[in-house]
Scaffold this active site. Structure first.
Site, PDB file in Angstrom:
ATOM      1  N   ASP A  48       0.740  -1.217  -0.206  1.00 51.57           N
ATOM      2  CA  ASP A  48      -0.146  -0.007   0.039  1.00 51.57           C
ATOM      3  C   ASP A  48       0.814   1.312  -0.101  1.00 51.57           C
ATOM      4  O   ASP A  48       1.393   1.767   0.976  1.00 51.57           O
ATOM      5  CB  ASP A  48      -0.915  -0.093   1.120  1.00 51.57           C
ATOM      6  CG  ASP A  48      -1.883   1.261   1.295  1.00 51.57           C
ATOM      7  OD1 ASP A  48      -1.952   1.969   0.410  1.00 51.57           O
ATOM      8  OD2 ASP A  48      -2.772   1.436   2.207  1.00 51.57           O
ATOM      9  N   ASP A  83      -1.826   5.273  -6.580  1.00 52.66           N
ATOM     10  CA  ASP A  83      -1.974   4.408  -5.383  1.00 52.66           C
ATOM     11  C   ASP A  83      -2.045   2.890  -5.715  1.00 52.66           C
ATOM     12  O   ASP A  83      -2.687   2.600  -6.768  1.00 52.66           O
ATOM     13  CB  ASP A  83      -3.511   4.721  -4.816  1.00 52.66           C
ATOM     14  CG  ASP A  83      -3.659   4.118  -3.698  1.00 52.66           C
ATOM     15  OD1 ASP A  83      -2.665   3.764  -2.685  1.00 52.66           O
ATOM     16  OD2 ASP A  83      -4.987   3.795  -3.253  1.00 52.66           O
TER      17      ASP A  83
END
Ligand SMILES: *[C@@H]1O[C@H](CO)[C@@H](O)[C@H](O)[C@H]1NC(C)=O
Ligand SMILES: *[C@@H]1O[C@H](CO)[C@@H](O)[C@H](O)[C@H]1NC(C)=O
Ligand SMILES: *[C@@H]1O[C@H](CO)[C@@H](O)[C@H](O)[C@H]1NC(C)=O
Length: 446
Positions: free
Chosen positions: A117, A323
């Site tokens: 992440d 992302d």
């Protein structure tokens, strides 16, 4: 002042390799490669053999929605807490992130894994004793059995560095809290621990000592089933794993499903930053995210009428962020409206159909003669880099078998854009954090 403290903290971290095949002395590492696993692939600890293709598409769509909630919390400058009245519970049944990374934690080492992440500032995992823990596929980590686990105290450099840290009083232990705004959250102790990564290139392992982690004793994940035991935080903030490894280059390459099963993330000298023509600037955004400089989007050579202010960040509004835990790109409202209209105009010979799952905004019936080779060319114009979106990175077959645009509107707080992983398939993405460069180049990801 703060940056001096952070620098000395990073300098204290030693990196050693222990190649499994030989007992060589500790050597300092310049680069290494770690495998990434798609959560739905057979190699994944989260693999569900009973899930159909339609189930998986629906899940990834719901994960994208869940991710929006987390980003909204992140962008709100953490003024929401689950204790404050503005906190909204909106359960969504999938936790975000498509790729997971295996690693070992503690001394002696214990195997675990977490979501890969780039939008998280802290690496955390569920820890014993559990005040509240969700079910996971492996035993919950018990820091009491580790010799290298050390809780941080309030006022320490570690506590001041850790994102989300909270101190009830100056002499207490340092705590953290992270909200995912879908009812999911994690709370626990800020600590330092040894994190060991398996080097996929060298077939040795790399031990990283005194890494700041969150040990979560109170965790809720609204996901049905078994979510990942935690998250590997790779943002640009000082408490992320990337910032704590003093090798300021990172790259990853994710093949589309039909092109292979091997994905990896590379650090330091092993990272691939491709040539100047493939580079654009990485902006130093105030949220510690990977912020891009996007100037416009064109369809079949015509630049869409989208104001620069939609992609530039002014104050705390706007901006374009890469992302790794968002599947489908989410466009800011003004960009989305123009983009959807531009696509419909370019494909005016075909009549759009509604996506049965309500996940994708623009779909075309496969039986109407709609083919990928007649779809328009889409180019994202980053500063210094025109990046065309390949068909595989633009379209997805939905659960009914229709072809849909694999991008959507960023709902809720819709003034910023998130560049998701589906749009980064078959692309080597390289970050040079010292020179604030990101490179994007198509290629095979082997
Ligand atoms: C990926 O793995 C699956 C399952 O093991 C296999 O069926 C598929 O052929 C592999 N894909 C490629 C491109 O190697
Ligand atoms: C572009 O958008 C702006 C603001 O919405 C509008 O005022 C302008 O007329 C548009 N230009 C063109 C060429 O459509
Ligand atoms: C976030 O909050 C901090 C402290 O409350 C403040 O200094 C900073 O300017 C805020 N950032 C934004 C983008 O609002």
């Amino acid at each position: 002042m703060a940056s001096t403290l952070i620098f000395s903290l990073v300098a204290l971290i030693s990196i050693i390799t222990v190649p499994s095949s030989m007992s060589s002395p500790k050597a300092s590492v310049k680069g290494f490669e770690v495998r990434l696993i798609h959560r739905d692939s057979p190699a994944s600890p989260l693999y569900n053999p009973r899930a159909t293709r339609a189930d998986l598409i629906k899940s990834s769509g719901r994960r994208t929605i869940a991710r929006q909630n987390y980003f909204n919390w992140l962008m709100s400058n953490k003024t929401w807490s689950r204790y404050s009245s503005s906190y909204v519970w909106a359960p969504i049944d999938q936790s975000p992130g498509d790729y997971i990374m295996r690693f070992k934690v503690g001394t002696p080492e214990v195997e675990t894994f977490g979501v890969f992440d780039t939008g998280s500032h802290l690496t955390w995992l569920q820890c014993e004793p559990c005040e509240r823990c969700f079910s996971q596929t492996i035993p919950i980590y018990n820091p009491a059995s580790s010799q290298s686990y050390e809780k941080a105290m309030c006022g320490s450099v570690v506590c001041n560095t850790a994102s989300g840290a909270r101190c009830p009083n100056p002499n207490s232990e340092c705590k953290y809290e992270i909200n995912y705004m879908d009812g999911s959250f994690t709370e626990g102790d800020v600590a330092t621990e040894t994190v060991t990564l398996q080097d996929d290139g060298l077939s040795g392992s790399i031990s990283l000592q005194n890494i700041i982690i969150g040990c979560g004793h109170s965790n809720v994940d609204t996901t049905a089933g078994y979510p990942a035991p935690g998250i590997v935080g790779l943002s640009r903030q000082p408490s992320s794993l990337v910032s704590q490894i003093p090798l300021h280059r990172v790259s990853y390459c994710i093949p589309s499903k039909d092109k292979g099963n091997h994905s990896s993330v590379r650090f330091g000298s092993a990272a691939v930053i491709t040539e100047e023509e493939t580079q654009t600037s990485l902006l130093s955004g105030q949220y510690g995210l990977y912020q891009l400089s996007l100037e416009g989007i064109s369809i079949d050579g015509t630049l869409l009428n989208i104001s620069r202010s939609v992609f530039d960040m002014t104050g705390d509004r706007g901006g374009v962020f890469m992302d790794s835990a968002t599947t489908f790109t989410l466009l800011a409202f003004d960009a989305f409206i123009e983009f959807k209209l531009g696509m419909m105009n370019a494909l005016s010979d075909f009549k759009p159909v509604t996506d049965v799952d309500g996940l994708f905004p623009l779909c075309y019936d496969y039986h109407s003669g709609f083919r990928l080779d007649i779809t328009p060319e889409i180019v994202f114009h980053f500063t210094g880099l025109d990046f065309p979106l390949g068909d595989e990175n633009t379209w997805i077959v939905n659960s009914e078998g229709n072809l849909c645009l694999a991008m959507s509107l960023n709902e809720g707080s819709s003034d910023y854009t998130i560049f998701g992983m589906y749009q980064q398939q078959n692309v080597n993405v390289g970050y040079d954090l010292d020179n604030n460069i990101v490179s994007l180049k198509y290629g095979d990801c082997e």
